[in-house]
Scaffold this motif. Structure first.
Motif, PDB file in Angstrom:
ATOM      1  N   ASP A   1       1.035  -0.979   0.421  1.00 64.08           N
ATOM      2  CA  ASP A   1      -0.199   0.214  -0.213  1.00 64.08           C
ATOM      3  C   ASP A   1       0.731   1.238   0.020  1.00 64.08           C
ATOM      4  O   ASP A   1       0.609   2.145  -0.117  1.00 64.08           O
ATOM      5  CB  ASP A   1      -1.014   0.194   1.538  1.00 64.08           C
ATOM      6  CG  ASP A   1      -2.089  -0.826   1.544  1.00 64.08           C
ATOM      7  OD1 ASP A   1      -2.317  -1.145   0.680  1.00 64.08           O
ATOM      8  OD2 ASP A   1      -2.662  -1.267   2.572  1.00 64.08           O
ATOM      9  N   ARG A   2       2.413   1.061   0.947  1.00 66.37           N
ATOM     10  CA  ARG A   2       2.614   2.328   0.778  1.00 66.37           C
ATOM     11  C   ARG A   2       3.047   2.933  -0.965  1.00 66.37           C
ATOM     12  O   ARG A   2       3.835   4.402  -1.050  1.00 66.37           O
ATOM     13  CB  ARG A   2       4.139   1.975   1.094  1.00 66.37           C
ATOM     14  CG  ARG A   2       4.206   1.465   2.478  1.00 66.37           C
ATOM     15  CD  ARG A   2       5.398   0.920   3.394  1.00 66.37           C
ATOM     16  NE  ARG A   2       5.332   1.829   4.286  1.00 66.37           N
ATOM     17  CZ  ARG A   2       6.723   2.133   5.065  1.00 66.37           C
ATOM     18  NH1 ARG A   2       7.780   1.147   5.070  1.00 66.37           N
ATOM     19  NH2 ARG A   2       7.310   3.121   6.286  1.00 66.37           N
ATOM     20  N   GLU A   3       2.991   2.026  -1.839  1.00 65.91           N
ATOM     21  CA  GLU A   3       3.666   2.425  -2.834  1.00 65.91           C
ATOM     22  C   GLU A   3       2.543   3.604  -3.485  1.00 65.91           C
ATOM     23  O   GLU A   3       3.229   3.904  -4.961  1.00 65.91           O
ATOM     24  CB  GLU A   3       3.938   0.669  -4.042  1.00 65.91           C
ATOM     25  CG  GLU A   3       5.883   1.029  -3.610  1.00 65.91           C
ATOM     26  CD  GLU A   3       5.409  -0.827  -4.530  1.00 65.91           C
ATOM     27  OE1 GLU A   3       4.802  -0.362  -5.970  1.00 65.91           O
ATOM     28  OE2 GLU A   3       5.641  -1.810  -3.591  1.00 65.91           O
ATOM     29  N   TYR A   4       1.429   3.061  -3.418  1.00 69.09           N
ATOM     30  CA  TYR A   4       0.499   4.205  -3.517  1.00 69.09           C
ATOM     31  C   TYR A   4      -0.144   5.412  -3.461  1.00 69.09           C
ATOM     32  O   TYR A   4       0.010   5.120  -1.765  1.00 69.09           O
ATOM     33  CB  TYR A   4      -1.017   2.740  -3.715  1.00 69.09           C
ATOM     34  CG  TYR A   4      -1.214   1.621  -4.744  1.00 69.09           C
ATOM     35  CD1 TYR A   4      -0.771   1.606  -5.913  1.00 69.09           C
ATOM     36  CD2 TYR A   4      -0.588   0.294  -4.490  1.00 69.09           C
ATOM     37  CE1 TYR A   4      -0.828   1.020  -7.067  1.00 69.09           C
ATOM     38  CE2 TYR A   4      -0.311  -0.020  -4.708  1.00 69.09           C
ATOM     39  CZ  TYR A   4      -0.484  -0.039  -5.807  1.00 69.09           C
ATOM     40  OH  TYR A   4      -0.135  -1.459  -7.364  1.00 69.09           O
ATOM     41  N   VAL A   5      -0.636   6.029  -4.291  1.00 71.59           N
ATOM     42  CA  VAL A   5      -1.067   8.106  -3.620  1.00 71.59           C
ATOM     43  C   VAL A   5      -2.333   7.675  -2.818  1.00 71.59           C
ATOM     44  O   VAL A   5      -3.116   6.651  -3.873  1.00 71.59           O
ATOM     45  CB  VAL A   5      -1.394   8.642  -4.482  1.00 71.59           C
ATOM     46  CG1 VAL A   5      -0.821  10.187  -4.032  1.00 71.59           C
ATOM     47  CG2 VAL A   5       0.476   8.606  -4.996  1.00 71.59           C
ATOM     48  N   ASN A   6      -2.696   7.574  -1.046  1.00 72.58           N
ATOM     49  CA  ASN A   6      -3.873   7.353  -1.131  1.00 72.58           C
ATOM     50  C   ASN A   6      -4.461   9.179  -0.888  1.00 72.58           C
ATOM     51  O   ASN A   6      -3.905   9.808   0.181  1.00 72.58           O
ATOM     52  CB  ASN A   6      -4.060   6.738   0.743  1.00 72.58           C
ATOM     53  CG  ASN A   6      -5.213   6.820   0.818  1.00 72.58           C
ATOM     54  OD1 ASN A   6      -6.278   7.200   0.202  1.00 72.58           O
ATOM     55  ND2 ASN A   6      -5.157   5.809   1.827  1.00 72.58           N
ATOM     56  N   PHE A   7      -5.187   9.824  -1.525  1.00 72.06           N
ATOM     57  CA  PHE A   7      -5.207  11.085  -1.814  1.00 72.06           C
ATOM     58  C   PHE A   7      -6.428  11.133  -0.883  1.00 72.06           C
ATOM     59  O   PHE A   7      -6.652  12.263  -0.715  1.00 72.06           O
ATOM     60  CB  PHE A   7      -6.255  11.360  -3.232  1.00 72.06           C
ATOM     61  CG  PHE A   7      -4.878  10.777  -3.897  1.00 72.06           C
ATOM     62  CD1 PHE A   7      -5.156  12.588  -4.579  1.00 72.06           C
ATOM     63  CD2 PHE A   7      -4.993  10.024  -4.999  1.00 72.06           C
ATOM     64  CE1 PHE A   7      -3.479  11.920  -5.644  1.00 72.06           C
ATOM     65  CE2 PHE A   7      -4.042   9.971  -6.145  1.00 72.06           C
ATOM     66  CZ  PHE A   7      -3.312  11.314  -6.035  1.00 72.06           C
TER      67      PHE A   7
END
Length: 69
Positions: A5-11
């Motif tokens: 999950d750290r690789e993705y941007v959570n807007f």
């Protein structure tokens, strides 16, 4: 191997958007977080992706720095 999950941007996470802003020496204001969210929509459309990795989003942020405080 699935990506973290750290690789993705959570807007939807302010702390994650603040981290991006701080990394570029920008204000961590609500206005700038909203601007990143809008930029995320644009980036997703241009890249034809539903979710963005940080390394996919980074060039868009760099090109948009002049619009952030």
């Amino acid at each position: 191997m699935p990506m973290s999950d750290r690789e993705y941007v959570n807007f939807s996470e302010n702390h994650e958007l603040n981290h991006i802003l701080k990394k570029h020496g920008k204000s961590q204001s609500q206005k700038d977080r909203e601007e990143l969210k809008k930029l995320g929509v644009t980036a997703k459309a241009k890249l034809e992706k539903k979710i963005l990795k940080h390394n996919d989003f980074e060039p868009f942020v760099k090109d948009h720095l002049k619009y952030l405080d």
